[in-house]
Design an enzyme around this catalytic site. Structure first.
Site, PDB file in Angstrom:
ATOM      1  N   GLY A  10      -0.443   8.242  15.788  1.00 18.08           N
ATOM      2  CA  GLY A  10       0.078   7.113  15.025  1.00 18.08           C
ATOM      3  C   GLY A  10       1.595   7.097  14.988  1.00 18.08           C
ATOM      4  CB  ALA A  11       4.013   8.594  17.255  1.00 17.58           C
ATOM      5  CG  ASN A  88       1.235   9.594  10.879  1.00 15.70           C
ATOM      6  OD1 ASN A  88       1.496   9.493   9.687  1.00 15.70           O
ATOM      7  ND2 ASN A  88       1.402   8.576  11.718  1.00 15.70           N
ATOM      8  CE1 TYR A 154      -5.758   5.883   3.186  1.00 10.89           C
ATOM      9  CE2 TYR A 154      -4.993   5.836   0.906  1.00 10.89           C
ATOM     10  CZ  TYR A 154      -4.777   6.136   2.244  1.00 10.89           C
ATOM     11  OH  TYR A 154      -3.586   6.695   2.636  1.00 10.89           O
ATOM     12  CG  LEU A 186       3.890   3.772  -4.652  1.00 13.31           C
ATOM     13  CD1 LEU A 186       4.651   3.252  -5.863  1.00 13.31           C
ATOM     14  CD2 LEU A 186       3.044   2.653  -4.040  1.00 13.31           C
TER      15      LEU A 186
END
Length: 254
Positions: A10-11, A88, A154, A186
């Site tokens: 997920g880069a 990630n 989630y 956050l």
């Protein structure tokens, strides 16, 4: 001295891109994974132009086990000895109640946040054990500690990331391999846009009145864990904006 190799899933944006920058800045060879070739090419250009980092683009969908296997097997010999795996890639879709949500969307979330992390770990860690060095850094979430309305699936996934991190650490306790779970609060990335199915206004409201963290902030914590002396294992880090106290309590300026 031989450069270390980091593989980041997920880069192409957000936390993953921030991690790619941080490791590149510190002299690592960086393998960047994602599905969007155009975005990955942009990351590669940034790393090479700004940091002169050796960068290898490895595009595949982490949910596709066959693609994971084939992509890792395709790595040239000079890139196979992965020292750090940053799991990630992750997402959430929707803010539906558990009894009203979309099962197909939940499949995507579970396949990405849990099963893909497991597949990457299963494929990469044996090589680390064989070489006698390595570090797995999982990007969890404060959501794994605190359930909140519209987020049960989630939250369950990120609770699983904590348990998988703890379990892997136990399984590897007789090796030099380290395992870290980073749990952001956050963080303003494309994450909320995906959650709200492309509604940018709804996504922006998540961060209204508070200064959130960003991908580069989390990358600082990831690199801190990676750069710790070998005898030191940063097992878990919960990192939030200063004005956030828990998963559901934050002070927002009006």
């Amino acid at each position: 001295m031989e450069k270390k190799i980091v593989l980041i899933t997920g880069a192409s944006s957000g936390i993953g891109r921030g991690c790619a920058r941080k490791f590149a800045e510190n002299g690592y060879k960086v393998i960047i994974n994602g599905r969007n070739l155009e975005k990955l090419a942009d990351v590669k250009k940034e790393l090479e132009d700004k940091y002169r980092a050796e960068t290898y683009v490895l595009p595949f969908d982490v949910r596709d086990r066959k693609a994971v296997t084939e992509a890792l097997a395709s790595l040239p010999e000079a890139w196979k000895a992965i020292d750090i795996l940053v799991n990630n890639a992750g997402l959430v879709i929707g803010v539906d109640k558990e009894h009203e949500g979309n099962l197909d969307e939940w499949d995507v979330v579970i396949d990405t946040d849990i099963k893909a992390l497991l597949a990457m770990t299963r494929m990469v860690v044996p090589g680390m054990v064989e070489r006698g060095r390595g570090h797995v850094i999982n990007i969890g979430s404060i959501a794994g500690d605190y359930a909140y309305p519209g987020g049960s699936v989630y939250c369950a996934c990120k609770a699983a990331v904590k348990m998988l991190s703890d379990g892997l650490r136990i399984d590897l306790v007789d090796t030099p391999i380290r395992v870290t779970n980073i749990k952001p609060g956050l963080v303003e990335t494309n994450f909320s846009v995906v959650r709200y199915r492309g509604d940018k206004n709804a996504a922006d409201n998540v961060y209204k009145g508070i200064r959130p963290l960003d991908g580069d902030d989390i990358a600082e914590v990831v690199y801190f864990a990676a750069a710790a002396p070998q005898h030191m294992q940063i097992a878990e880090v919960l990192v939030m904006p200063t004005n956030q106290a828990t998963g559901t309590i934050a002070y927002r300026k009006q």
